[in-house]
Design a protein around this motif. Sequence first.
Motif, short mmCIF file in Angstrom:
data_model
loop_
_atom_site.label_atom_id
_atom_site.label_comp_id
_atom_site.label_asym_id
_atom_site.label_seq_id
_atom_site.Cartn_x
_atom_site.Cartn_y
_atom_site.Cartn_z
N ASP A 167 0.55 -1.30 -0.08
CA ASP A 167 -0.05 -0.14 -0.04
C ASP A 167 0.79 1.20 0.04
N LEU A 168 2.29 1.21 0.37
CA LEU A 168 3.01 2.34 0.12
C LEU A 168 3.32 2.66 -1.24
N TYR A 169 3.14 1.92 -2.03
CA TYR A 169 3.11 2.23 -3.42
C TYR A 169 1.86 2.14 -4.23
N TYR A 170 0.88 2.61 -3.43
CA TYR A 170 -0.48 2.79 -3.99
C TYR A 170 -0.77 3.75 -4.84
N GLU A 171 -0.05 4.93 -4.66
CA GLU A 171 -0.21 5.80 -5.81
C GLU A 171 0.42 5.54 -7.13
N GLU A 172 1.61 5.04 -7.22
CA GLU A 172 2.28 4.60 -8.50
C GLU A 172 1.44 3.44 -9.01
N THR A 173 0.91 2.49 -8.21
CA THR A 173 0.12 1.44 -8.68
C THR A 173 -1.22 1.95 -9.27
N GLN A 174 -1.55 2.91 -8.78
CA GLN A 174 -2.97 3.64 -9.15
C GLN A 174 -2.74 4.30 -10.36
N GLN A 175 -1.75 4.93 -10.55
CA GLN A 175 -1.49 5.99 -11.59
C GLN A 175 -1.06 4.80 -13.05
N THR A 176 -0.45 3.61 -12.71
CA THR A 176 -0.17 3.05 -13.68
C THR A 176 -1.34 2.44 -14.08
N ARG A 177 -2.20 2.04 -13.28
CA ARG A 177 -3.56 1.24 -13.60
C ARG A 177 -4.29 2.31 -14.56
N GLU A 178 -4.42 3.71 -14.28
CA GLU A 178 -5.33 4.70 -14.83
C GLU A 178 -4.56 4.81 -16.31
N GLN A 179 -3.36 4.99 -16.31
CA GLN A 179 -2.74 5.03 -17.66
C GLN A 179 -3.28 3.88 -18.53
N GLN A 180 -3.12 2.58 -17.86
CA GLN A 180 -3.36 1.55 -18.84
C GLN A 180 -4.78 1.55 -19.14
N THR A 196 -6.86 4.15 -19.86
CA THR A 196 -7.05 5.21 -20.52
C THR A 196 -6.50 4.69 -21.99
N SER A 197 -5.37 4.14 -22.12
CA SER A 197 -4.86 3.89 -23.42
C SER A 197 -5.96 2.39 -23.93
N GLU A 198 -6.05 1.42 -22.98
CA GLU A 198 -7.09 0.54 -23.36
C GLU A 198 -8.36 1.06 -23.66
#
Length: 1102
Positions: free
Chosen positions: A1062-1075, A1077-1079
Amino acid sequence: MGSIEEARALLLDFSQPFDVALFEKVVEAAYQAANPDQPPASRLLVELQEHPDMWTRADAILEQCSSPSARFFGALVLTDAIKTKWKAMSPEHRDGIKNYVVQKIIALSSDEATMQAEKVFLHKLNMALVCILQHEWPHNWPDFISEIYSASASNEVLCENNMHILQLLSEEVFEVKDQITSTKAKALKESLNKEFAQIFDLCFKVLQGSERPSLLNGTLVTLQRFLTWIPLGYIFETPLILLLVEKFFPVPMFRHATIECLTEIASLKDEQYDTVFVQMYIQFLNQVTQVIQPDTTTIAALYDHSDSDEKFVKLLALFLSNFFKAHLPLLETSEHQRALDHGLLYLICISELEDNEIFKICLDYWRDFSSELYTAATQFRTGQRPPLALGGGGGVAAPGQREPYRPEALLHRIRTVMICKMAKPEEVLVVEDENGDIVREAQRDTEVIAQYKTMRETLVFLTHLNYDDTDSIMLDKLSAQVDGSAWSPHSLNTLCWAIGSISGAMSEEEEKRFLVIVIKDLLHLCENKRGKDNKAVIASNIMYVVGQYPRFLRAHWKFLRTVVNKLFEFMHELHPGVRDMACDTFLKIAQKCKRKFVTRQNNEQPYFYELTEKVPVHTRELEPHQIYTFYEASACMLSDRLPPSAAEEPLDRTQCLLALLAQPNAAWTAIMTAAGASIDSLWQHDTVRELQKILKINQRICSAVGGLYYSQLGNTFVDMMNIYKTYSDQMFNFVAQNGEIGIHHAVFKAMRGVKRDILRLLATFVSRCAEPDAPPADVAENVLPILLEATPNGVLGDYFRSIPQARDADVLALYSTVIAKLPLGDGGSGSAVQHIMEALFQCTLEMIVGNFEDFPDIRLQFFQLLRSINQHSFGSLFSVPPEQQKLVVDSVAWAIRHTERNIAETGLDILYELLQNVERHPQMAQEFYRGFLLELIKEVFHVMTDRLHKNGFKMHSTLLRHMIHVVEMGQVTTPLFDLSAATPGMTNQAFLREHITGLLVSAFPHLTKAQVVLFVSGTKSQDPIHGHQGLFDVNMDLPTFKQLLRDFLVQIKEFAAEDNQDLYYEETQQTREQQLTSEHARRQAVPGILNPYEVPDDMADL
């Protein structure tokens, strides 16, 4: 109980020698459910495990205890101490533990019998050793790999356990790296890579020379863990692949571990080894052919033979799908065409098995495969023929371009599998809410829905590739249902789900021809099939299919009208579910075809007029929750506005709305008339239920038409508020007479339901009010005076005087919306908001500060109200007396400590917005900083270092950076310290450094002051490359600041042994959102990929 208390006193007295025998008795009691001392014994074990000095007893427990449970407990305590206290131990203690663990592992793994007998205990010690390695290797234990290598050569049993240790080490470094600092993870990776030559040599020697099956299997499993990260030369420039394929795969006992290794290799990519990948695939396929032929019947027989063979089929699917995903283009040559077809044939045969878990593995690949074929085909085709019609002939290849690979026989089988196995699109549950009302909830994020979406995409791509084949398969299967040769409710369901899934994937002409045949056959089937259950299944499928084709319905008014009239017929069916489906489908169609119902079609008057005349007939047999859906669908039609350029005279939407509401309004008028004659009529149960029904209808209509509802509200608002006040008085008196138990009485609950519905209706309207139908200023002028009334039975007064258990969160939600949406006036804003705060703030806060559990809805809406005030009326928030200001800040601090995730996140957002508002208002900023800044910094550090709040790490770091930088950049001019007690020359910047350092040193005594100072103030050298100024480095960007905090959190006790993802939640969320959007962009480019109800409304085609 007395004996356990005595044991507790003895075992927790660390000044006395440890009584091992007594400890074993406690463990024995804790693990016996029937023992009366079990609960206190279990509590004592927890106390012992949490005691900071318990690790000093671990050696006595491990050496002297005979009970496996007691020894396991000792190993657990030892492992926890290594994870959390290692740096705080003296060098002598660390060396002692390390030597003890190593010697104990060697003793337990030196012969077969001992290792098997102590398997669980040995695994725990292996884990302890890996924890030591995380701290000590490579700097303090540089020879570890060499020691493993040399020890393994002397004894195969010891070698087998060493393989297990290497496997665990690889997992810790490369799979759960968030439990160690980023610098440490990097160092461990580099060390493993540097010394992998010895590890690989050990594995290879074992695989070549050993004859011990368990060692060989263990080595294969360990090797599989390494294959994802080792230098590729070890895989592709050695005989490893040949050894796996030709020596181990043919042997059944090694087959599973071998395929797992080969699957990892198949997932790798490197152009220089393309020929090796192809050779591996062909060699592997030759070996598979010796085991099983690519035939559905043969593979099904093998699958059914044993659990081991079932796992083999699953692993084979994984290998083939992984290899094709990574390397399919390598096989698309004339030389390897046959091998490619052969492998794909295995995969489609496996897909046809009746095993959904295995099918999902294959499905994942078929989606990618069909997508790539579609992309290649669209790029290949040129000329006039559109991409929608790829299935037929036509189109001209570009000069020198080779026609893309398209195995038609295989694609036909894939289409058939997708159609026959289509997953259920959406599951709707009928549930009862807290008021006893029946409501429908759509389950949108289940595993089945995810599978449906993947299958739908696959079938759409395949339909684009050859529409005629998809059409033929579906119509043939539908014919078999109609003539009875293959009738099955389940088969009809999957077929109709598949038919609905390809909406938009055909041209309009093709869609028209196809859909007319489908509906005609389904109606014929419905007429001829006997049995109510069968007819209900067919009716549901008819409604589902027509609901999936809004484009066709919009283009064919007569068909649309016929479909809607058929839905009205289904609303009179008595079979459970049919009426629900009819109402839901009516709503779907109304949302997508709304303009067709409110404009002239074929020179007829708008259909909406006919609809309003027959509302009583259509709703006669419907349940209340179905009636609400019916009215929402009807109102949805009125939400459409003709464009200004439209030549047609628009219908009078206000009059249409009143016509739609004629029946509920008549019932409302009758109730008001009866109440005027005798107020007692309002206490009757039937009257209360009828009021709830009318209000719910109004709320659903309001949510659909928005501001247009203003005209209806004007007719009922005063009566509605009078009912609210009347019920408020009645409920207040009821509680006064009966006490708190009175709130559970049926009459009280029914009246409370009416009040809630009034509040929800008003909140819905205020949230939707807008120009031109409901100007917010006009709404504020007419609605606010009654909502702000200071009477005891008004909304605010009633909330204030009610007992906590009788208060409703909807009151807070309503005023949050009012503050956010309505202009409260420049002069009157503060007074209006202050009036709201006086009535709601303190009395609500007193309800929720006692714990984190009571009144969950109230506490969530309370913080939403606070956020709304902060965003839209910040001035009023701090125009109250200082003690009230402190209450506000304390409530925000309470929110961020909350264990309920959404409340904690809301609190963090409020605090950040509050700090930004303070910064924008210098006239109150310095007073705020002096009164609250240090306490807020302490609160944020508290939640950040609390493992229950790891998911809020993004905002924790943002807030800390903001507050520290405000001080460091000199924006806080008022002293944060006591001037009389401060040293001369003290500044806010220096004071805050000392304050935070002291805060952390006292909170985490196992950390040295030097460690904390390094974290807070940074390196002394100020190395321009590696140095930093710690938390106070104003040049440090947010990602670097967060990494600094993460590394600190991993050092402290609370986080060292936790899953810190969960300490990496923001990075994980940002990557997921970018994926995502492109998808989404990729999917939008393919007609039919988006569900027709995911496509934004575009009425241009109407």
